[in-house]
Write a protein that holds these residues in place. Sequence first.
Motif, PDB file in Angstrom:
ATOM      1  N   MET A 103      24.438  76.407  46.103  1.00  0.00           N
ATOM      2  CA  MET A 103      24.464  75.157  45.348  1.00  0.00           C
ATOM      3  C   MET A 103      23.707  75.291  44.026  1.00  0.00           C
ATOM      4  O   MET A 103      24.109  74.717  43.007  1.00  0.00           O
ATOM      5  CB  MET A 103      23.878  74.027  46.189  1.00  0.00           C
ATOM      6  CG  MET A 103      24.080  72.647  45.573  1.00  0.00           C
ATOM      7  SD  MET A 103      25.830  72.271  45.230  1.00  0.00           S
ATOM      8  CE  MET A 103      26.468  72.158  46.902  1.00  0.00           C
ATOM      9  N   ILE A 104      22.605  76.041  44.020  1.00  0.00           N
ATOM     10  CA  ILE A 104      21.878  76.265  42.768  1.00  0.00           C
ATOM     11  C   ILE A 104      22.792  76.932  41.752  1.00  0.00           C
ATOM     12  O   ILE A 104      22.856  76.534  40.580  1.00  0.00           O
ATOM     13  CB  ILE A 104      20.615  77.110  43.019  1.00  0.00           C
ATOM     14  CG1 ILE A 104      19.558  76.275  43.754  1.00  0.00           C
ATOM     15  CG2 ILE A 104      20.043  77.632  41.695  1.00  0.00           C
ATOM     16  CD1 ILE A 104      18.324  77.062  44.152  1.00  0.00           C
ATOM     17  N   ARG A 105      23.501  77.960  42.195  1.00  0.00           N
ATOM     18  CA  ARG A 105      24.419  78.655  41.279  1.00  0.00           C
ATOM     19  C   ARG A 105      25.530  77.710  40.830  1.00  0.00           C
ATOM     20  O   ARG A 105      25.912  77.701  39.658  1.00  0.00           O
ATOM     21  CB  ARG A 105      25.013  79.881  41.972  1.00  0.00           C
ATOM     22  CG  ARG A 105      26.094  80.561  41.145  1.00  0.00           C
ATOM     23  CD  ARG A 105      26.587  81.852  41.760  1.00  0.00           C
ATOM     24  NE  ARG A 105      27.817  82.314  41.146  1.00  0.00           N
ATOM     25  CZ  ARG A 105      27.907  82.912  39.973  1.00  0.00           C
ATOM     26  NH1 ARG A 105      26.795  83.125  39.263  1.00  0.00           N
ATOM     27  NH2 ARG A 105      29.064  83.293  39.471  1.00  0.00           N
ATOM     28  N   TYR A 106      26.052  76.907  41.743  1.00  0.00           N
ATOM     29  CA  TYR A 106      27.101  75.953  41.386  1.00  0.00           C
ATOM     30  C   TYR A 106      26.626  75.005  40.295  1.00  0.00           C
ATOM     31  O   TYR A 106      27.330  74.765  39.299  1.00  0.00           O
ATOM     32  CB  TYR A 106      27.520  75.166  42.627  1.00  0.00           C
ATOM     33  CG  TYR A 106      28.432  73.997  42.325  1.00  0.00           C
ATOM     34  CD1 TYR A 106      29.799  74.191  42.145  1.00  0.00           C
ATOM     35  CD2 TYR A 106      27.930  72.708  42.215  1.00  0.00           C
ATOM     36  CE1 TYR A 106      30.637  73.130  41.861  1.00  0.00           C
ATOM     37  CE2 TYR A 106      28.755  71.634  41.936  1.00  0.00           C
ATOM     38  CZ  TYR A 106      30.111  71.851  41.751  1.00  0.00           C
ATOM     39  OH  TYR A 106      30.937  70.786  41.460  1.00  0.00           O
ATOM     40  N   VAL A 107      25.426  74.468  40.457  1.00  0.00           N
ATOM     41  CA  VAL A 107      24.885  73.530  39.467  1.00  0.00           C
ATOM     42  C   VAL A 107      24.651  74.237  38.139  1.00  0.00           C
ATOM     43  O   VAL A 107      24.998  73.722  37.066  1.00  0.00           O
ATOM     44  CB  VAL A 107      23.580  72.896  39.995  1.00  0.00           C
ATOM     45  CG1 VAL A 107      22.888  72.093  38.899  1.00  0.00           C
ATOM     46  CG2 VAL A 107      23.890  71.993  41.194  1.00  0.00           C
ATOM     47  N   GLN A 108      24.066  75.428  38.183  1.00  0.00           N
ATOM     48  CA  GLN A 108      23.779  76.165  36.955  1.00  0.00           C
ATOM     49  C   GLN A 108      25.046  76.490  36.170  1.00  0.00           C
ATOM     50  O   GLN A 108      25.039  76.465  34.940  1.00  0.00           O
ATOM     51  CB  GLN A 108      23.050  77.463  37.287  1.00  0.00           C
ATOM     52  CG  GLN A 108      21.619  77.300  37.765  1.00  0.00           C
ATOM     53  CD  GLN A 108      21.014  78.619  38.201  1.00  0.00           C
ATOM     54  OE1 GLN A 108      21.716  79.540  38.628  1.00  0.00           O
ATOM     55  NE2 GLN A 108      19.694  78.728  38.092  1.00  0.00           N
ATOM     56  N   MET A 109      26.121  76.815  36.890  1.00  0.00           N
ATOM     57  CA  MET A 109      27.335  77.309  36.246  1.00  0.00           C
ATOM     58  C   MET A 109      28.314  76.212  35.848  1.00  0.00           C
ATOM     59  O   MET A 109      29.406  76.511  35.372  1.00  0.00           O
ATOM     60  CB  MET A 109      28.036  78.299  37.189  1.00  0.00           C
ATOM     61  CG  MET A 109      27.245  79.564  37.461  1.00  0.00           C
ATOM     62  SD  MET A 109      26.943  80.531  35.965  1.00  0.00           S
ATOM     63  CE  MET A 109      28.623  81.041  35.568  1.00  0.00           C
ATOM     64  N   ASN A 110      27.950  74.959  36.018  1.00  0.00           N
ATOM     65  CA  ASN A 110      28.886  73.872  35.707  1.00  0.00           C
ATOM     66  C   ASN A 110      29.425  73.907  34.278  1.00  0.00           C
ATOM     67  O   ASN A 110      30.636  73.755  34.084  1.00  0.00           O
ATOM     68  CB  ASN A 110      28.225  72.527  36.004  1.00  0.00           C
ATOM     69  CG  ASN A 110      28.828  71.841  37.216  1.00  0.00           C
ATOM     70  OD1 ASN A 110      29.339  70.741  37.129  1.00  0.00           O
ATOM     71  ND2 ASN A 110      28.796  72.513  38.359  1.00  0.00           N
ATOM     72  N   PRO A 111      28.589  74.081  33.251  1.00  0.00           N
ATOM     73  CA  PRO A 111      29.145  74.134  31.889  1.00  0.00           C
ATOM     74  C   PRO A 111      30.117  75.293  31.690  1.00  0.00           C
ATOM     75  O   PRO A 111      31.158  75.138  31.047  1.00  0.00           O
ATOM     76  CB  PRO A 111      27.895  74.299  31.010  1.00  0.00           C
ATOM     77  CG  PRO A 111      26.780  73.743  31.828  1.00  0.00           C
ATOM     78  CD  PRO A 111      27.113  74.104  33.235  1.00  0.00           C
ATOM     79  N   GLN A 112      29.796  76.454  32.258  1.00  0.00           N
ATOM     80  CA  GLN A 112      30.667  77.611  32.103  1.00  0.00           C
ATOM     81  C   GLN A 112      32.015  77.382  32.794  1.00  0.00           C
ATOM     82  O   GLN A 112      33.063  77.774  32.286  1.00  0.00           O
ATOM     83  CB  GLN A 112      29.987  78.861  32.682  1.00  0.00           C
ATOM     84  CG  GLN A 112      28.818  79.372  31.848  1.00  0.00           C
ATOM     85  CD  GLN A 112      27.556  78.547  32.007  1.00  0.00           C
ATOM     86  OE1 GLN A 112      27.433  77.775  32.961  1.00  0.00           O
ATOM     87  NE2 GLN A 112      26.617  78.701  31.090  1.00  0.00           N
ATOM     88  N   ARG A 113      31.983  76.722  33.957  1.00  0.00           N
ATOM     89  CA  ARG A 113      33.235  76.469  34.663  1.00  0.00           C
ATOM     90  C   ARG A 113      34.091  75.439  33.931  1.00  0.00           C
ATOM     91  O   ARG A 113      35.312  75.571  33.871  1.00  0.00           O
ATOM     92  CB  ARG A 113      32.945  76.019  36.094  1.00  0.00           C
ATOM     93  CG  ARG A 113      32.423  77.153  36.964  1.00  0.00           C
ATOM     94  CD  ARG A 113      32.441  76.765  38.437  1.00  0.00           C
ATOM     95  NE  ARG A 113      32.119  77.913  39.264  1.00  0.00           N
ATOM     96  CZ  ARG A 113      30.892  78.242  39.644  1.00  0.00           C
ATOM     97  NH1 ARG A 113      29.874  77.498  39.253  1.00  0.00           N
ATOM     98  NH2 ARG A 113      30.670  79.309  40.376  1.00  0.00           N
ATOM     99  N   LEU A 114      33.457  74.417  33.391  1.00  0.00           N
ATOM    100  CA  LEU A 114      34.211  73.436  32.621  1.00  0.00           C
ATOM    101  C   LEU A 114      34.831  74.098  31.393  1.00  0.00           C
ATOM    102  O   LEU A 114      35.986  73.828  31.049  1.00  0.00           O
ATOM    103  CB  LEU A 114      33.306  72.281  32.201  1.00  0.00           C
ATOM    104  CG  LEU A 114      33.967  71.187  31.356  1.00  0.00           C
ATOM    105  CD1 LEU A 114      35.155  70.564  32.088  1.00  0.00           C
ATOM    106  CD2 LEU A 114      32.951  70.109  30.980  1.00  0.00           C
ATOM    107  N   ALA A 115      34.075  74.986  30.744  1.00  0.00           N
ATOM    108  CA  ALA A 115      34.611  75.697  29.579  1.00  0.00           C
ATOM    109  C   ALA A 115      35.803  76.558  29.970  1.00  0.00           C
ATOM    110  O   ALA A 115      36.812  76.621  29.244  1.00  0.00           O
ATOM    111  CB  ALA A 115      33.512  76.559  28.957  1.00  0.00           C
ATOM    112  N   THR A 116      35.705  77.223  31.109  1.00  0.00           N
ATOM    113  CA  THR A 116      36.816  78.063  31.574  1.00  0.00           C
ATOM    114  C   THR A 116      38.057  77.222  31.816  1.00  0.00           C
ATOM    115  O   THR A 116      39.178  77.619  31.456  1.00  0.00           O
ATOM    116  CB  THR A 116      36.411  78.794  32.864  1.00  0.00           C
ATOM    117  OG1 THR A 116      35.265  79.609  32.608  1.00  0.00           O
ATOM    118  CG2 THR A 116      37.549  79.683  33.359  1.00  0.00           C
ATOM    119  N   LYS A 117      37.895  76.048  32.428  1.00  0.00           N
ATOM    120  CA  LYS A 117      39.042  75.163  32.667  1.00  0.00           C
ATOM    121  C   LYS A 117      39.644  74.688  31.349  1.00  0.00           C
ATOM    122  O   LYS A 117      40.870  74.522  31.242  1.00  0.00           O
ATOM    123  CB  LYS A 117      38.606  73.970  33.513  1.00  0.00           C
ATOM    124  CG  LYS A 117      38.263  74.322  34.954  1.00  0.00           C
ATOM    125  CD  LYS A 117      37.843  73.096  35.734  1.00  0.00           C
ATOM    126  CE  LYS A 117      39.001  72.153  35.947  1.00  0.00           C
ATOM    127  NZ  LYS A 117      38.615  70.999  36.801  1.00  0.00           N
TER     128      LYS A 117
END
Length: 352
Positions: free
Chosen positions: A181-195
């Motif tokens: 979950m820590i990684r999920y929260v940290q990576m939210n901006p990167q995942r949104l950018a990828t989408k």
Amino acid sequence: MANEHDIWQWQEPGTAWKGVGIYHVTLTIPSREPQLGELIIPENDPQKAYIQRTKLGNALVEKLLKHPTYYPEIKIVQYCLMPDHLHVILYVTRPMEKTFNIVVRSLWQAAKKLGRAYTLSINPESDSGLIDGETDGEIDGETDGETNGEIDGETNDVPFPIFTERPFVRPLSRKGQLQTMIRYVQMNPQRLATKRIYPELFRVQEGIEIAGRTYRGVGNVALLQAERYAPVHVRRTMIDEAMHGDNTRLRDYMNGCVLAARQGTVMVSPFISDKEKEVMVVLLAEEHPIIYIADNGFGDYYKPSDGLFDSVAAGRVLILSPWEYDPSKRHVLRAECVAMNQMAEEICTCNN
């Protein structure tokens, strides 16, 4: 209208969230308008993406960071502000006098006050202009859910309330869940950018027909045009044999799945059992294509899980589901497991 006790009864029946624990809390703007920040993608590189906060976003983060002052039992483990929502992982370090839902409710009430101040500040007829959301002499955590006639997130004095949706709360109790979950929260901006950069791979595609069934899908539909397919289905007899000391069949089968993928076969499975998941981990790590059968449909803001996301972005995964999305679904039923394994067999047979 449901009473306050029923509305905030998040925990399972017969339990009370007063002890030590870790919780993932998400506070969302229901309209999904980017009022908390803007996604910035330098050089069109998702790894460099970040959120440039608005005034409202900054005020919400400041309010969050002050929250442990009101509840000294609480520690903020990780948080991430997104354009339309806030993720935070909270650690209850010692037993609380009140339940944890009081903590979250007070954060929600504080957010609603900030939203009300923000709405007034952008209203031309308003003389407020304030956005700090502070209320002199008032401690947010002591309101017990009553804020000047405001009930359950509805505001009577603001035409466009912002934080009207109750926070989503998930207790983290399983081994490894916190780090995931820590990684999920940290990576939210990167995942949104990828989408944003690869929208065609993350858009839910309708009406995918295979062997008489209709699926919805996310990912690379071109994987349905491959030359060879094989299912990944670890049989119970293999596991039983391994538990009694003979793991030959299980080992050879799992190794065979990986070897087939290395030779260009697209592996198809719901990857339900632990051993099937182990195969999937290897397939993803070695960057082989897979077709994944999901036990639930796709919600409006669906994102693949942490383990699948990067492979979807790279075009190596297609996720299929014949079911409509059910937000209340928690567990996969045996009948669904049998059905999904059958679907994997159908996909392989139909396309080979």
